[in-house]
Design an enzyme around this catalytic site. Structure first.
Site, PDB file in Angstrom:
ATOM      1  N   HIS A  58      33.890  43.993  34.491  1.00 51.26           N
ATOM      2  CA  HIS A  58      33.388  44.980  35.443  1.00 51.26           C
ATOM      3  C   HIS A  58      33.884  46.371  35.053  1.00 51.26           C
ATOM      4  O   HIS A  58      35.050  46.698  35.248  1.00 51.26           O
ATOM      5  CB  HIS A  58      33.833  44.600  36.864  1.00 51.26           C
ATOM      6  N   SER A  84      29.156  43.913  39.908  1.00 52.99           N
ATOM      7  CA  SER A  84      30.268  44.498  40.660  1.00 52.99           C
ATOM      8  C   SER A  84      30.523  43.745  41.957  1.00 52.99           C
ATOM      9  O   SER A  84      31.516  44.003  42.632  1.00 52.99           O
ATOM     10  CB  SER A  84      29.993  45.973  40.945  1.00 52.99           C
TER      11      SER A  84
END
Ligand code: 3H9
Length: 707
Positions: free
Chosen positions: A432, A411
């Protein structure tokens, strides 16, 4: 008979005039279509050889309704209700053949016809509420006359489509889409052509106590379920009008409520968002014919909450997954958690027991990297540390077949550095997911410097396959979403030091439209997560000693949030309800004193200031992200914020919100805080050059997206 214009053509078969709509890709009822329909229907009424009219589509969809892109243009003549009035008042019967989807004005068009025939595969709905409006071409008046108040309310207020054959009363004939289908349709039209013409508007409606109760209960329920939204209650009001007035008065009331909705910022935001979501799938510079790789099997590394959630996405759509963990006990725990999630869905009636078993059968656990040798895509979801991820990718480079896509769910980390751990950086990409990964709709697709076009195209296509909205971004710290959320969390924390309370900030943000405020969100996610991120970049925030210092202190005291019963709030055993804790205020007071920050009484920190301090920096960071080319367009940032962070869709996202309230206002308030918050203001409130330039040029984010 013949071609009326580019969108409408007519032909005569026996004594039936076939009026065909052809306005690719979705038969939106654009100006040309409305003009053409009026012309075609008028000609057919006048033509003595015509005894009935069949309205049909040359595409696989009947019609997606009004052309949403025309709403902002102003010139809507001839208006759709006038077209529908002409059809309904026709002296010759008009039959709609709903061969595929009929949505919004598309369904309203069918409702104005005298008969409706559909294929069993067709889906129909009135999704206007998702655009911040209500059906404005008679849908709120005609639909209840055919399906009753309850089903009409369900369809209009939820906006959800239904299978045509599930809606009793709506269609006169529902048939299989077979080779003989058109013969059946023709026979139906022949059978009704000499019958008296039935008109939906002639069906009487009247109010009684039970209906009154239904409308009241519906409105009470919607006030809670659609908190903050303007249109849903207006939809109910419009339908209710039909039961207390004549058809024509009901239409007038619908028109007035439609206009009322249309003029709200919410309608502008939701219509903007409709196109924003669709633009996100268009990747600038990626040739349309870019090939994609086949993804028939997937490996997921890490069976924790994130890895398990990611794996579920693929099992949900029938793609087998190998779930890899280091230790058998962790693997067993991860698989058991997935099963529990599925069983919970089954308890709620969302899945059958067989579906649970089928999905579980698609998940195979392993503790051996070699089991990934044949998968088409691997997604790692291991601990968020660069060296750990690099070691995983080195290993993947050894075991995975050529052509496999190697993805990281990082992330925040630099995917270029992760890609360099392999000899095939062009196959490496960021995928992500957002927590909970099996629920949140967003997928940030992160292209690294060397990621190949076909890997990007495959990832974007895959997002659709697993029912996510993919948004392409480039590499930077936190990409788009988490880079911006840092700014928001920082500001919320700083407000604590200046005298606000967590519950005060959370309430303002909740009332703004988020599902929860930043402190509740932090506690739910775990304050340790943000702490680890800050630990990885202390050098970049060192110039601000106040940076999330209360949150740091809470973590250092073991108060990492809901999972331990205390964080920014306290939680009673087994409860998720945040309870304010004076100890947090005490920590804030002490830290403020140490840092020489002047505190104000909490009631001197206004709601407006909290919005400006938390939301405007998001806009500023968004502008920086755009200037750096990390996001392709401002609207992509909004899609990320709505689908990844619960930004209220009725505000469109931070960038649309900024456009709506005015960029010069945003700039002026950022400058105000830059000047009034001392060193802190200078450090964090410097307006982005892009924002300054846009204001100078009197432009908006939306206008530069269009350039
Ligand atoms: C209305 O009807 C008001 C009336 O009550 C009253 C009037 C007075 N207009 O979604 P896709 C474009 S309000 C303009 O990717 P799918 C879309 O932008 C309307 N454009 O395809 C995209 O363009 P691009 C109520 C539209 O197969 C392309 O078509 N109706 C419209 O995944 C393909 O779209 C709705 O809200 C439109 N109405 O899904 C229905 N619809 O390729 C809105 C689509 O350039 N539409 N486009 O990105 C949908 O829900 C889906 O598009 C649909 C197809 C299910 C139809």
């Amino acid at each position: 008979m013949g071609q009326i214009n580019l969108s409408i053509s007519t032909k005569l078969i026996d004594d039936i005039a076939i009026v065909d709509i052809h306005n690719a890709p979705v038969n939106a009822l654009s100006k040309d279509v409305r003009i053409g329909l009026m012309e075609a229907i008028s000609q057919s009424i006048k033509n003595p050889e015509v005894n009935a009219i069949l309205l049909s589509s040359q595409l696989s969809i009947f019609s997606a309704g009004a052309d949403i892109s025309e709403f902002s243009s102003g010139d809507l003549t001839p208006v759709l209700p006038d077209v529908l009035h002409l059809i309904e008042s026709s002296s010759k019967p008009v039959v709609a053949l709903v061969n595929g989807g009929a949505f919004g004005g598309g369904l309203e068009l069918a409702l104005a016809c005298h008969y409706r025939v559909s294929f069993t595969s067709a889906r129909v709905g009135l999704p206007e509420v998702h655009l911040g409006i209500l059906p404005g071409a008679g849908g709120t008046q005609r639909l209840p006359r055919l399906v009753g108040a309850k089903i009409a309310l369900d369809m209009i207020v939820s906006g959800r489509p239904n299978a045509a054959d599930s809606l009793e009363g709506l269609f006169d004939l529902v048939i299989e889409h077979s080779e003989d289908a058109m013969t059946e349709v023709a026979a139906f039209v022949q059978s009704i052509k000499n019958e008296p013409i039935p008109r939906v508007s002639d069906i009487p409606l009247s109010m009684d106590d039970a209906l009154e109760q239904l409308f009241n209960d519906y409105a009470d329920n919607i006030k809670k379920r659609s908190r903050g939204f303007f249109a849903p209650l207006k939809c109910i009001e419009a339908v209710k009008h039909g039961y207390t007035s004549s058809f024509d008065d009901g239409l007038n009331a619908e028109k007035a409520l439609f206009m009322q909705c249309m003029q709200t910022p919410q309608a502008r935001a939701q219509q903007y968002f409709f196109f924003a979501e669709r633009s996100a799938s268009h990747i600038i510079g990626l040739p349309k014919d870019t090939s994609t790789r086949v993804i028939a099997s997937v490996g997921v590394i890490g069976a924790g909450t994130m890895g398990g959630g990611i794996a579920m996405n693929f099992a949900n759509v029938g793609i087998p997954v190998t779930l890899l963990e280091q230790r058998q006990d962790a693997l067993d725990k991860g698989l058991a958690l997935i099963r529990k999630n599925y069983e919970n869905s089954a308890k709620k009636g969302k899945l059958t027991a067989e579906q649970v078993e089928h999905r579980m059968s698609l998940l195979e656990g392993s503790t051996d990297y070699d089991s990934l040798s044949d998968v088409d895509l691997v997604i790692e979801a291991v601990f968020e540390k660069l060296d750990v991820k690099q070691a995983v990718f080195k290993q993947l480079d050894k075991v995975c077949k050529q052509g496999a896509i190697l993805a990281t769910n990082t992330s925040t980390l630099d995917i270029n550095l992760i890609a360099q751990a392999t000899d095939r950086p062009s196959d490496v990409i960021g995928l992500h997911f957002f927590s909970p990964a099996n629920v949140m709709k967003l997928l940030e697709v992160v292209r690294a410097d060397e990621t190949s076009n076909d890997v990007i195209a495959t990832a974007m296509k895959l997002a659709k396959t697993i029912k996510k909205v993919g948004v392409i971004v480039k590499v930077c710290f936190g990409f788009v979403g988490n880079r911006m959320i840092e700014v928001y969390a920082r500001e919320a924390n700083r407000l604590l030091l200046e005298g606000a309370t967590p519950e005060q900030v959370d309430k303002v943000i909740f009332d703004y439209g988020f599902p929860m405020g930043p402190f509740t969100m932090g506690d739910m996610a775990g304050l340790d997560i943000g702490y680890f991120v800050r630990e990885s970049r202390r050098e970049f925030i060192a110039h601000d000693p106040s940076y999330c210092i209360v949150a740091d202190q809470l973590v250092e005291q073991g108060r990492v949030g809901l999972k331990v019963g205390k964080g920014a709030y306290l939680y009673e055993q087994g409860s998720r309800k945040p309870v304010p804790d004076p100890e947090v205020i005490r920590i804030a007071e002490q830290k403020a004193k140490e840092l020489g920050i002047t505190r104000r009484p909490s009631d001197e920190i206004s709601e407006q200031e909290i919005i400006e301090r938390c939301i405007y920096p998001l806009v500023n960071e968004g502008a920086e992200i755009l200037a750096e080319g990390i996001a392709q367009r401002a609207s992509d940032i909004d899609v990320i914020y709505v689908y990844g962070y619960g930004y209220p869709v009725y505000r469109g996202g931070p960038m649309q919100y900024a456009d709506e309230i005015g960029l010069s206002h945003i700039l002026q308030r950022l400058q105000h805080y830059q000047e009034t918050l001392g060193e802190y203001g200078k450090a964090w409130f410097t307006p982005s050059e892009m924002l300054v330039q846009l204001v100078k040029d009197s432009k908006t984010f939306a206008s530069i997206d269009k350039e």
